[in-house]
Motif scaffolding. Structure first.
Motif, mmCIF file in Angstrom:
data_model
loop_
_atom_site.group_PDB
_atom_site.id
_atom_site.type_symbol
_atom_site.label_atom_id
_atom_site.label_comp_id
_atom_site.label_asym_id
_atom_site.label_seq_id
_atom_site.Cartn_x
_atom_site.Cartn_y
_atom_site.Cartn_z
ATOM 1 N N SER A 140 28.268 -41.793 12.554
ATOM 2 C CA SER A 140 28.762 -40.811 11.588
ATOM 3 C C SER A 140 28.634 -41.354 10.166
ATOM 4 O O SER A 140 28.287 -40.616 9.242
ATOM 5 N N LEU B 38 26.698 -49.495 6.072
ATOM 6 C CA LEU B 38 27.054 -48.076 6.030
ATOM 7 C C LEU B 38 28.493 -47.861 5.584
ATOM 8 O O LEU B 38 28.969 -46.727 5.520
ATOM 9 N N ALA B 39 29.201 -48.960 5.286
ATOM 10 C CA ALA B 39 30.599 -48.819 4.870
ATOM 11 C C ALA B 39 30.663 -47.972 3.607
ATOM 12 O O ALA B 39 29.790 -48.075 2.738
HETATM 13 N N1 LIG Z 1 31.829 -52.915 7.127
HETATM 14 C C1 LIG Z 1 31.136 -51.941 7.657
HETATM 15 N N2 LIG Z 1 31.784 -50.945 8.286
HETATM 16 C C2 LIG Z 1 31.057 -49.940 8.833
HETATM 17 C C3 LIG Z 1 29.660 -49.909 8.762
HETATM 18 N N3 LIG Z 1 29.249 -48.819 9.390
HETATM 19 C C4 LIG Z 1 30.339 -48.171 9.835
HETATM 20 N N4 LIG Z 1 31.449 -48.847 9.510
HETATM 21 C C5 LIG Z 1 32.798 -48.485 9.853
HETATM 22 O O1 LIG Z 1 32.904 -48.493 11.256
HETATM 23 C C6 LIG Z 1 33.785 -47.484 11.677
HETATM 24 C C7 LIG Z 1 33.094 -46.609 12.710
HETATM 25 O O2 LIG Z 1 32.069 -45.913 12.090
HETATM 26 P P1 LIG Z 1 31.603 -44.491 12.579
HETATM 27 O O3 LIG Z 1 30.543 -44.045 11.664
HETATM 28 O O4 LIG Z 1 32.750 -43.580 12.819
HETATM 29 O O5 LIG Z 1 30.976 -44.872 13.988
HETATM 30 P P2 LIG Z 1 30.450 -43.890 15.116
HETATM 31 O O6 LIG Z 1 31.470 -43.885 16.174
HETATM 32 O O7 LIG Z 1 29.178 -44.523 15.587
HETATM 33 O O8 LIG Z 1 30.239 -42.575 14.503
HETATM 34 C C8 LIG Z 1 34.207 -46.716 10.445
HETATM 35 O O9 LIG Z 1 35.438 -47.168 10.025
HETATM 36 C C9 LIG Z 1 33.161 -47.108 9.433
HETATM 37 O O10 LIG Z 1 33.681 -47.094 8.134
HETATM 38 C C10 LIG Z 1 29.016 -50.996 8.082
HETATM 39 O O11 LIG Z 1 27.765 -51.059 7.961
HETATM 40 N N5 LIG Z 1 29.788 -51.974 7.564
#
Ligand SMILES: Nc1nc2c(ncn2[C@@H]2O[C@H](COP(=O)(O)OP(=O)(O)O)[C@@H](O)[C@H]2O)c(=O)[nH]1
Ligand SMILES: [Mg+2]
Length: 497
Positions: free
Chosen positions: A292, A449-450
């Motif tokens: 996401s 992606l944060a």
């Molecule tokens: N530090 C960091 N956090 C990330 C990154 N990508 C995603 N997150 C965090 O990981 C968590 C899960 O991400 P999400 O996009 O919901 O994962 P999904 O379940 O694959 O959709 C969220 O809190 C994001 O902010 C990244 O590249 N770096």
């Protein structure tokens, strides 16, 4: 020729001879003069030189024509599914065996048979278990193939054969017919000439041989090209048909969205009526990998719900993606591939409906066995459909900011010549993901992606997506054709009943 002689009575023949005699005498007298002034040898030498040069030039012209004709040959279509490769090889083999001697152009029956052979070759490739595979073709489709093949052949002939707009099949055939009748008359003439002037006869005999062969060669060459093109064209459209690319109804297959995409477009809040079929990009990966977040980063604003909670995406969620350089696309957020929401059935349908796969893989989670299993399952389902093209795969390695040392985050990082432990770890993670998921390193892109810290998304990841756009378009075409064929079968049946 016989008829011509019947009309010429003897007196007329004598008159003709009298006319020709002074000119013929010139030849004789010329030879005599050359003989007397002892220049005959030079003349013969000059004659041989000119003849040789002429022959060389002619041979070059023939070779050039042959090359031009070969370049004008029909080739396979790059958007065909993999299954078509074998079928095309069979068509090429048949074309390569086709010789003008066996398939005279004036024999319509034989030509029809040759077309049927080409159709049969392709049909046999697609229905190897059927005894007479040609019978599997419907009548409208057979007619459509012949119509398309003939139309193309006409265009090719007009474009590639000089003066073809004035050339008739009769002209081509005459090359063959002349060969026999002229040879008979020429033989009589030759015998007579040999008696009068042996040397001159010999020289002109050689010249005639060269010229005659060259002229005949060109004719045969064109006939061979025509026949082989005919085989290739029929084969081409037969493969088109079996690849599902030759629907009976007109119009671009991607011009209107498929029923599936229409629903997805409506779900994404888009008026589906105005658009064609969008590219379908599917984001896959484990829960919390950052799927996401990847969609959010691509949009540059909050669109999909990204959460620290295990999974908030319980079903496929489409978003309308519009960015410069990309054709209209739908990007689908999916539940984690390690959750119950994405069972085998759902995953299979999802990848078969996708034109491009974006796999998100978290760098700090080294156990990728489960991901690999699901990806391999998807690959197997796609491989089981040789009539379709598998969607290209781009892998995004997320969470690289959390790689060691976790406190350090000072992008950009040079991954070609990594300086310092962070860059080295990122590079190692990319290599590990590529090997764990069995994908080429070139299609694995490290990203962050944060929220507020997005890195490498707009440049490297976006470039990797755009690089696959053409291939994704080919995947989409075959996908739409299948959807259309399914619809067509129903609508045609509805109209016929
Ligand atoms: N530090 C960091 N956090 C990330 C990154 N990508 C995603 N997150 C965090 O990981 C968590 C899960 O991400 P999400 O996009 O919901 O994962 P999904 O379940 O694959 O959709 C969220 O809190 C994001 O902010 C990244 O590249 N770096
Ligand atoms: Mg999610």
């Amino acid at each position: 020729m016989k008829a011509l002689f019947e009309h010429l009575d003897r007196w007329r023949l004598l008159a003709l001879l009298l006319w020709a005699l002074p000119v013929a005498a010139l030849l004789l007298l010329g030879t005599l003069w050359l003989w007397q002034s002892q220049a005959l040898l030079y003349w013969v030498l000059a004659m041989a030189l000119c003849g040789g040069a002429g022959y060389g030039l002619q041979a070059w012209l023939i070779r050039r024509d042959r090359k031009l004709l070969a370049a004008a040959a029909t080739g396979p279509d790059s958007s065909w599914p993999p299954q078509a490769e074998g079928a095309w090889a069979a068509v090429e083999a048949l074309a390569g065996q086709t010789e003008p001697e066996a398939w005279p152009l004036n024999d319509g029956g034989r030509l029809w048979l040759l077309g049927r052979n080409a159709l049969d070759t392709v049909a046999r490739h697609y229905h190897p278990q059927v005894e007479r595979p040609l019978l599997e073709l419907t009548v409208p489709h057979t007619l459509l193939i012949i119509e398309r093949a003939s139309r193309d052949l006409r265009q090719d002939i007009t474009e590639h054969l000089p003066f073809s707009h004035r050339l008739t099949i009769g002209d081509l055939l005459r090359v063959w017919r002349w060969k026999d009748s002229t040879e008979r008359f020429v033989n009589v003439y030759r015998a007579g000439r040999l008696a009068i002037s042996p040397l001159e006869a010999l020289v002109s005999e050689l010249g005639g041989l060269v010229r005659g062969r060259a002229y005949r060669d060109v004719g045969v060459e064109i006939q061979r090209w025509l026949l082989r093109e005919y085989v290739r064209k029929v084969g081409y459209y037969a493969i088109d048909l079996y690849s599902g690319r030759l629907p009976l109804t007109e119009g671009e297959p991607t011009a209107a969205p498929t029923p599936d995409s229409r629903r997805a477009l409506e779900q994404a809040g888009e008026a589906a009526a105005a658009t064609g079929e969008p590219l379908r990009i599917v984001v896959l990966g484990r829960a919390n990998a950052g799927k996401s977040s990847l969609i959010n980063a691509l949009f540059g604003r909050l669109t999909a719900v990204a959460d620290v909670l295990p999974d908030t995406t319980a079903a496929l969620t489409p978003y309308r993606l519009e960015r410069e350089g990309l054709t209209a696309a739908l990007i689908f957020d999916t539940p984690g591939c390690d959750t119950e929401w994405l069972d085998d059935k759902t995953l299979r349908k999802t990848v078969l409906d996708a034109d491009l796969l974006l796999w998100v893989c978290a760098a700090p989670r080294p156990d990728r066995r489960l991901e690999r299993e699901r990806l391999d399952a998807a690959r197997a389902w796609l491989a089981a459909r040789p009539d379709r093209r598998p969607p290209p795969l781009v892998v995004a390695v997320s969470h690289i900011d959390q790689l060691r040392p976790p406190r350090e985050w000072q992008p950009p990082y040079d991954l070609v010549n990594p300086q310092g432990p962070k860059a080295e770890n990122i590079r190692a993670a990319v290599a590990a993901v590529a090997s764990d998921l069995a994908t080429p390193v070139a299609s694995v892109i490290p990203v962050c992606l944060a929220e507020g810290r997005a890195y490498n998304v707009d440049d490297a990841l976006w470039a990797a997506i755009l690089a696959q756009q053409d291939e994704a378009g080919r995947v989409r075409l075959l996908r739409c054709l299948e959807a259309r064929k399914r619809l067509e079968n129903w609508t045609l049946l509805g109209r016929q009943l």
